[in-house]
Design a protein around this motif. Structure first.
Motif, PDB file in Angstrom:
ATOM      1  N   ALA A  20       9.269  -5.479  -0.287  1.00  0.00           N
ATOM      2  CA  ALA A  20       8.126  -4.795  -1.310  1.00  0.00           C
ATOM      3  C   ALA A  20       8.198  -3.582  -1.361  1.00  0.00           C
ATOM      4  CB  ALA A  20       7.006  -5.143  -0.580  1.00  0.00           C
ATOM      5  N   LEU A  21       9.355  -2.521  -0.681  1.00  0.00           N
ATOM      6  CA  LEU A  21      10.167  -1.464  -0.759  1.00  0.00           C
ATOM      7  C   LEU A  21      11.097  -1.061  -1.557  1.00  0.00           C
ATOM      8  CD1 LEU A  21       9.779  -0.950   3.038  1.00  0.00           C
ATOM      9  CD2 LEU A  21       7.976  -0.519   1.472  1.00  0.00           C
ATOM     10  N   ARG A  23       3.408   6.483  -5.619  1.00  0.00           N
ATOM     11  CA  ARG A  23       3.356   6.894  -7.218  1.00  0.00           C
ATOM     12  C   ARG A  23       2.157   7.745  -7.383  1.00  0.00           C
ATOM     13  NH1 ARG A  23       5.501   2.486 -10.301  1.00  0.00           N
ATOM     14  NH2 ARG A  23       4.137   3.437 -11.927  1.00  0.00           N
ATOM     15  N   LEU A  24       1.199   7.175  -6.109  1.00  0.00           N
ATOM     16  CA  LEU A  24       0.109   8.656  -6.063  1.00  0.00           C
ATOM     17  C   LEU A  24       0.686   9.803  -5.975  1.00  0.00           C
ATOM     18  CD1 LEU A  24      -2.910   5.872  -5.042  1.00  0.00           C
ATOM     19  CD2 LEU A  24      -2.735   7.280  -7.288  1.00  0.00           C
ATOM     20  N   VAL A  25       1.401  10.171  -5.037  1.00  0.00           N
ATOM     21  CA  VAL A  25       1.822  10.863  -4.698  1.00  0.00           C
ATOM     22  C   VAL A  25       3.142  12.182  -4.677  1.00  0.00           C
ATOM     23  CG1 VAL A  25      -0.039  11.287  -2.805  1.00  0.00           C
ATOM     24  CG2 VAL A  25       2.639  10.491  -2.234  1.00  0.00           C
ATOM     25  N   ALA A  26       4.463  11.269  -5.219  1.00  0.00           N
ATOM     26  CA  ALA A  26       5.471  11.489  -5.037  1.00  0.00           C
ATOM     27  C   ALA A  26       5.403  12.607  -6.146  1.00  0.00           C
ATOM     28  CB  ALA A  26       6.241  10.325  -5.689  1.00  0.00           C
ATOM     29  N   PRO A  32       1.640   8.638   2.806  1.00  0.00           N
ATOM     30  CA  PRO A  32       2.299   7.344   3.097  1.00  0.00           C
ATOM     31  C   PRO A  32       2.757   7.799   4.435  1.00  0.00           C
ATOM     32  CG  PRO A  32       3.479   9.437   1.487  1.00  0.00           C
ATOM     33  CD  PRO A  32       2.097   9.208   1.399  1.00  0.00           C
ATOM     34  N   VAL A  33       3.365   8.599   5.382  1.00  0.00           N
ATOM     35  CA  VAL A  33       2.835   9.129   6.806  1.00  0.00           C
ATOM     36  C   VAL A  33       1.848   8.490   7.228  1.00  0.00           C
ATOM     37  CG1 VAL A  33       3.981  10.331   8.013  1.00  0.00           C
ATOM     38  CG2 VAL A  33       5.422  11.057   5.952  1.00  0.00           C
ATOM     39  N   LEU A  36       1.294  -1.305  -0.096  1.00  0.00           N
ATOM     40  CA  LEU A  36      -0.122   0.164   0.222  1.00  0.00           C
ATOM     41  C   LEU A  36       0.636   1.133  -0.050  1.00  0.00           C
ATOM     42  CD1 LEU A  36      -3.022  -0.271   2.683  1.00  0.00           C
ATOM     43  CD2 LEU A  36      -2.646  -0.509   0.164  1.00  0.00           C
ATOM     44  N   LEU A  37       1.692   1.195   1.177  1.00  0.00           N
ATOM     45  CA  LEU A  37       2.956   2.158   0.998  1.00  0.00           C
ATOM     46  C   LEU A  37       3.949   2.672  -1.220  1.00  0.00           C
ATOM     47  CD1 LEU A  37       4.482   4.362   3.002  1.00  0.00           C
ATOM     48  CD2 LEU A  37       6.257   2.583   3.160  1.00  0.00           C
TER      49      LEU A  37
END
Length: 296
Positions: free
Chosen positions: A188-189, A21-24, A267-268, A15-16
């Motif tokens: 996964a990270l 990917r959505l916000v960076a 993400p935080v 999920l992170l």
């Protein structure tokens, strides 16, 4: 307790990645790099702590351990009776993660030792191969080969030095190391580490553009440096690193309005939630052992 393993080890890390990917790309790269790296570290720490909790549960399930410490091993094992594999799988995953983190840490230290130190802020190395990189340290320095210097105009060379100096001033190597250790803890990270690499390069690009007063000059310097650089990379943060076409494209566009920095809360928040959930897992294990003692 299985829900803690499911959330912090299986669900939150992917999920992170999706959240990043959505916000960076919609955040200032300097803010995004820090938020992404530390969020990955938080998620990795939560995953490791969950594995440690379940590894302790696995030990507590051993009958001789229960008898020796005064609790019922059967009561401890029954808590995850539907998932009897989770405790011992956690032992294996924790061992693998520990080895991976140790290997990554040693590799990072080895690269820093190979890079060396210098009292000079800029070291020009007589070498026809085109290289330029920042070497972190106290105070840190920039290494540039004559091959790279000769490939650039004076303005482009100034942009290159400004880029590398920002890596040192902003301590970008720390964010990269943190993200690498996070991906070592949880595979996964891995993509998040790649994103941090890109974001620190973008942050240094933007700083260099401010210093030299020309986004086009920085874009040209990055493009030429990427073409001139040889395949064999030196250890350090490189102006020609990251996803070069994306970086050049961003620099050639006028700086647009960025989304509010509050986006980094996504993400935080995932990382913080996973850490809190892990704390509850540790508390639940304590409660379980207390109940097992009462029924021993």
């Amino acid at each position: 307790m299985f829900d803690h393993f499911l959330v912090s080890v299986v669900i939150i890390p992917p999920l992170l990645v999706i959240a990043v990917r959505l916000v960076a790309e919609h955040l200032p790269p300097r803010i995004a790099a820090s938020a992404v790296a530390w969020s990955a570290a938080g998620a990795a720490l939560a995953s490791l702590a969950n594995l440690a909790v379940f590894a302790l549960k696995a030990v507590a399930e051993i009958p001789p351990v229960g008898r020796g410490l005064g609790w019922s091993a059967r009561v401890v094992a029954d808590d995850t009776a539907r998932e009897p594999w989770v405790s011992w799988l956690s032992v294996l995953l924790l061992a693998a993660a520990t080895v991976s983190i140790g290997w990554t840490w040693r590799r990072q230290r080895r690269l820093l030792l190979i890079a060396g130190q210098s009292a000079e802020p800029v070291v020009v190395v007589p070498d026809p191969a085109a290289h330029a990189y920042a070497v972190p340290g106290k105070p840190g320095h920039v290494v540039v080969t004559t091959g790279m210097r000769d490939a650039l105009s004076a303005e482009q060379f100034a942009a290159l030095l400004a880029h590398e100096q920002d890596h040192l001033d902003s301590r970008h190597h720390r964010l990269v190391r943190i993200s690498e250790l996070a991906s070592a803890a949880h595979p996964a990270l891995w993509w998040v580490t790649r994103q941090v690499d890109y974001l620190v390069e973008r942050a240094a690009d933007e700083r260099a553009a401010t210093v030299v007063g020309s986004r086009r000059t920085v874009a040209e310097a990055i493009g030429i440096a990427a073409l001139a650089a040889t395949a064999r990379r030196k250890p350090g943060l490189h102006a020609a690193g990251g996803v070069v076409p994306r970086r050049v494209s961003n620099l050639l566009r006028p700086p647009g309005r960025r989304a509010a920095a509050i986006l980094c809360a996504l993400p935080v928040a995932l990382a913080v939630f996973s850490l809190i959930w892990t704390g509850e897992a540790a508390y639940d294990l304590g409660e379980l052992l207390h109940a097992a003692m009462a029924r021993s």
